[in-house]
Write a protein that holds these residues in place. Structure first.
Motif, PDB file in Angstrom:
ATOM      1  N   ILE A  93       0.840  -1.200   0.000  1.00  0.00           N
ATOM      2  CA  ILE A  93       0.000   0.000   0.000  1.00  0.00           C
ATOM      3  C   ILE A  93       0.877   1.252   0.000  1.00  0.00           C
ATOM      4  N   ILE A  94       1.969   1.223   0.767  1.00  0.00           N
ATOM      5  CA  ILE A  94       2.893   2.364   0.818  1.00  0.00           C
ATOM      6  C   ILE A  94       3.492   2.629  -0.558  1.00  0.00           C
ATOM      7  N   VAL A  95       3.933   1.580  -1.240  1.00  0.00           N
ATOM      8  CA  VAL A  95       4.539   1.745  -2.572  1.00  0.00           C
ATOM      9  C   VAL A  95       3.539   2.377  -3.530  1.00  0.00           C
ATOM     10  N   ARG A  96       2.316   1.872  -3.537  1.00  0.00           N
ATOM     11  CA  ARG A  96       1.299   2.408  -4.446  1.00  0.00           C
ATOM     12  C   ARG A  96       0.912   3.826  -4.037  1.00  0.00           C
ATOM     13  N   ALA A  97       0.844   4.101  -2.740  1.00  0.00           N
ATOM     14  CA  ALA A  97       0.505   5.449  -2.274  1.00  0.00           C
ATOM     15  C   ALA A  97       1.608   6.442  -2.655  1.00  0.00           C
ATOM     16  N   ARG A  98       2.856   5.995  -2.661  1.00  0.00           N
ATOM     17  CA  ARG A  98       3.948   6.870  -3.130  1.00  0.00           C
ATOM     18  C   ARG A  98       3.750   7.228  -4.592  1.00  0.00           C
ATOM     19  N   GLU A 103      -7.138   1.100  -3.609  1.00  0.00           N
ATOM     20  CA  GLU A 103      -8.462   0.756  -3.094  1.00  0.00           C
ATOM     21  C   GLU A 103      -8.673  -0.756  -3.066  1.00  0.00           C
ATOM     22  N   ALA A 104      -8.204  -1.452  -4.098  1.00  0.00           N
ATOM     23  CA  ALA A 104      -8.346  -2.914  -4.138  1.00  0.00           C
ATOM     24  C   ALA A 104      -7.545  -3.564  -3.019  1.00  0.00           C
ATOM     25  N   ALA A 105      -6.332  -3.069  -2.781  1.00  0.00           N
ATOM     26  CA  ALA A 105      -5.509  -3.623  -1.706  1.00  0.00           C
ATOM     27  C   ALA A 105      -6.193  -3.418  -0.353  1.00  0.00           C
ATOM     28  N   LEU A 106      -6.761  -2.235  -0.160  1.00  0.00           N
ATOM     29  CA  LEU A 106      -7.463  -1.964   1.093  1.00  0.00           C
ATOM     30  C   LEU A 106      -8.751  -2.783   1.199  1.00  0.00           C
ATOM     31  N   ASP A 107      -9.441  -2.975   0.083  1.00  0.00           N
ATOM     32  CA  ASP A 107     -10.659  -3.786   0.081  1.00  0.00           C
ATOM     33  C   ASP A 107     -10.374  -5.250   0.398  1.00  0.00           C
ATOM     34  N   ASP A 108      -9.166  -5.705   0.076  1.00  0.00           N
ATOM     35  CA  ASP A 108      -8.786  -7.096   0.356  1.00  0.00           C
ATOM     36  C   ASP A 108      -8.582  -7.356   1.846  1.00  0.00           C
ATOM     37  N   LEU A 109      -8.470  -6.290   2.620  1.00  0.00           N
ATOM     38  CA  LEU A 109      -8.228  -6.429   4.053  1.00  0.00           C
ATOM     39  C   LEU A 109      -9.542  -6.553   4.816  1.00  0.00           C
ATOM     40  N   MET A 154      -6.373  11.191   2.393  1.00  0.00           N
ATOM     41  CA  MET A 154      -5.248  11.620   3.205  1.00  0.00           C
ATOM     42  C   MET A 154      -4.039  11.953   2.318  1.00  0.00           C
ATOM     43  N   PRO A 155      -3.657  13.234   2.268  1.00  0.00           N
ATOM     44  CA  PRO A 155      -2.446  13.557   1.511  1.00  0.00           C
ATOM     45  C   PRO A 155      -1.233  12.965   2.230  1.00  0.00           C
ATOM     46  N   MET A 156      -0.256  12.566   1.474  1.00  0.00           N
ATOM     47  CA  MET A 156       0.987  12.004   2.024  1.00  0.00           C
ATOM     48  C   MET A 156       0.747  10.699   2.782  1.00  0.00           C
ATOM     49  N   LEU A 157      -0.207   9.902   2.328  1.00  0.00           N
ATOM     50  CA  LEU A 157      -0.527   8.638   2.987  1.00  0.00           C
ATOM     51  C   LEU A 157       0.710   7.758   3.145  1.00  0.00           C
ATOM     52  N   ALA A 158       1.513   7.646   2.106  1.00  0.00           N
ATOM     53  CA  ALA A 158       2.705   6.792   2.168  1.00  0.00           C
ATOM     54  C   ALA A 158       3.661   7.249   3.277  1.00  0.00           C
ATOM     55  N   ALA A 159       3.899   8.533   3.355  1.00  0.00           N
ATOM     56  CA  ALA A 159       4.811   9.063   4.376  1.00  0.00           C
ATOM     57  C   ALA A 159       4.261   8.814   5.779  1.00  0.00           C
ATOM     58  N   ALA A 187       7.435   4.253  14.076  1.00  0.00           N
ATOM     59  CA  ALA A 187       7.126   4.463  15.496  1.00  0.00           C
ATOM     60  C   ALA A 187       7.118   3.142  16.265  1.00  0.00           C
ATOM     61  N   PHE A 188       6.814   2.049  15.563  1.00  0.00           N
ATOM     62  CA  PHE A 188       6.805   0.725  16.177  1.00  0.00           C
ATOM     63  C   PHE A 188       8.068  -0.071  15.845  1.00  0.00           C
ATOM     64  N   ASP A 189       9.111   0.642  15.394  1.00  0.00           N
ATOM     65  CA  ASP A 189      10.384   0.021  15.003  1.00  0.00           C
ATOM     66  C   ASP A 189      10.210  -1.017  13.902  1.00  0.00           C
ATOM     67  N   LEU A 190       9.317  -0.727  12.974  1.00  0.00           N
ATOM     68  CA  LEU A 190       9.095  -1.577  11.811  1.00  0.00           C
ATOM     69  C   LEU A 190       9.408  -0.767  10.565  1.00  0.00           C
ATOM     70  N   SER A 191       9.720  -1.440   9.474  1.00  0.00           N
ATOM     71  CA  SER A 191       9.944  -0.734   8.204  1.00  0.00           C
ATOM     72  C   SER A 191       9.737  -1.686   7.044  1.00  0.00           C
ATOM     73  N   CYS A 192       9.706  -1.104   5.875  1.00  0.00           N
ATOM     74  CA  CYS A 192       9.544  -1.883   4.642  1.00  0.00           C
ATOM     75  C   CYS A 192      10.892  -2.217   4.003  1.00  0.00           C
ATOM     76  N   ASP A 193      11.976  -1.872   4.648  1.00  0.00           N
ATOM     77  CA  ASP A 193      13.304  -2.146   4.094  1.00  0.00           C
ATOM     78  C   ASP A 193      13.462  -3.632   3.792  1.00  0.00           C
ATOM     79  N   GLY A 194      13.773  -3.930   2.531  1.00  0.00           N
ATOM     80  CA  GLY A 194      14.026  -5.293   2.123  1.00  0.00           C
ATOM     81  C   GLY A 194      12.795  -6.104   1.788  1.00  0.00           C
ATOM     82  N   ILE A 195      11.600  -5.526   2.008  1.00  0.00           N
ATOM     83  CA  ILE A 195      10.378  -6.271   1.726  1.00  0.00           C
ATOM     84  C   ILE A 195       9.985  -6.014   0.282  1.00  0.00           C
TER      85      ILE A 195
END
Length: 137
Positions: free
Chosen positions: A13-18, A60-66, A112-117, A125-133
């Motif tokens: 979702i972050i990649v697509r929001a970017r 929207e499709a990715a969010l609908d899948d959740l 929401m503007p800047m959703l990816a950011a 904030a939870f010490d998680l990231s998308c690095d390497g995923i």
């Protein structure tokens, strides 16, 4: 804290929001707001990535899948990322995100503007990231 939503889905979702955030409105005269600025730099217009409905549809499709609780989790993460809530207020953010009397979650996220950011910052904030995923090594 462990997220219900798989991190690879959040990263997708972050990649697509970017991509969505990086797109700009068309400079075509018939598609431009009369009161808004109009570019006269035609030689650079080829570098503009105009709004593409397919990217919005993919988000929207990715969010609908959740599941509904996972969408609420994505919204709460974005709120943590934009400073609406602090990490210590996670339960309150989740409760408000899941409130059936508020605007639909999908609508709130897509507006929401800047959703990816915000999602990136929420993960951080939870010490998680998308690095390497999702990257090919």
């Amino acid at each position: 804290m462990e997220l219900e939503t798989p991190i690879d889905m959040i990263c997708r979702i972050i990649v697509r929001a970017r991509e969505w955030d990086a797109q700009v409105p068309s400079n075509e005269p018939d598609e431009v707001d009369e009161d808004g600025p109009v570019s006269t730099d035609d030689e650079y217009d080829v570098m503009i990535d105009e709004k593409n409905d397919s990217v919005e549809a993919e988000i929207e499709a990715a969010l609908d899948d959740l599941a509904e609780d996972q969408r609420a989790e994505i919204l709460a993460l974005a709120w943590i990322g934009n400073g609406t809530f602090d990490i210590s207020d996670w339960d309150e953010a989740m409760s408000e995100a899941a409130d059936p009397d508020s605007d639909p979650i999908l609508e709130q996220l897509m507006d929401m503007p800047m959703l990816a950011a915000y999602l990136d910052a929420g993960l951080e904030a939870f010490d998680l990231s998308c690095d390497g995923i999702g990257q090919i090594d």
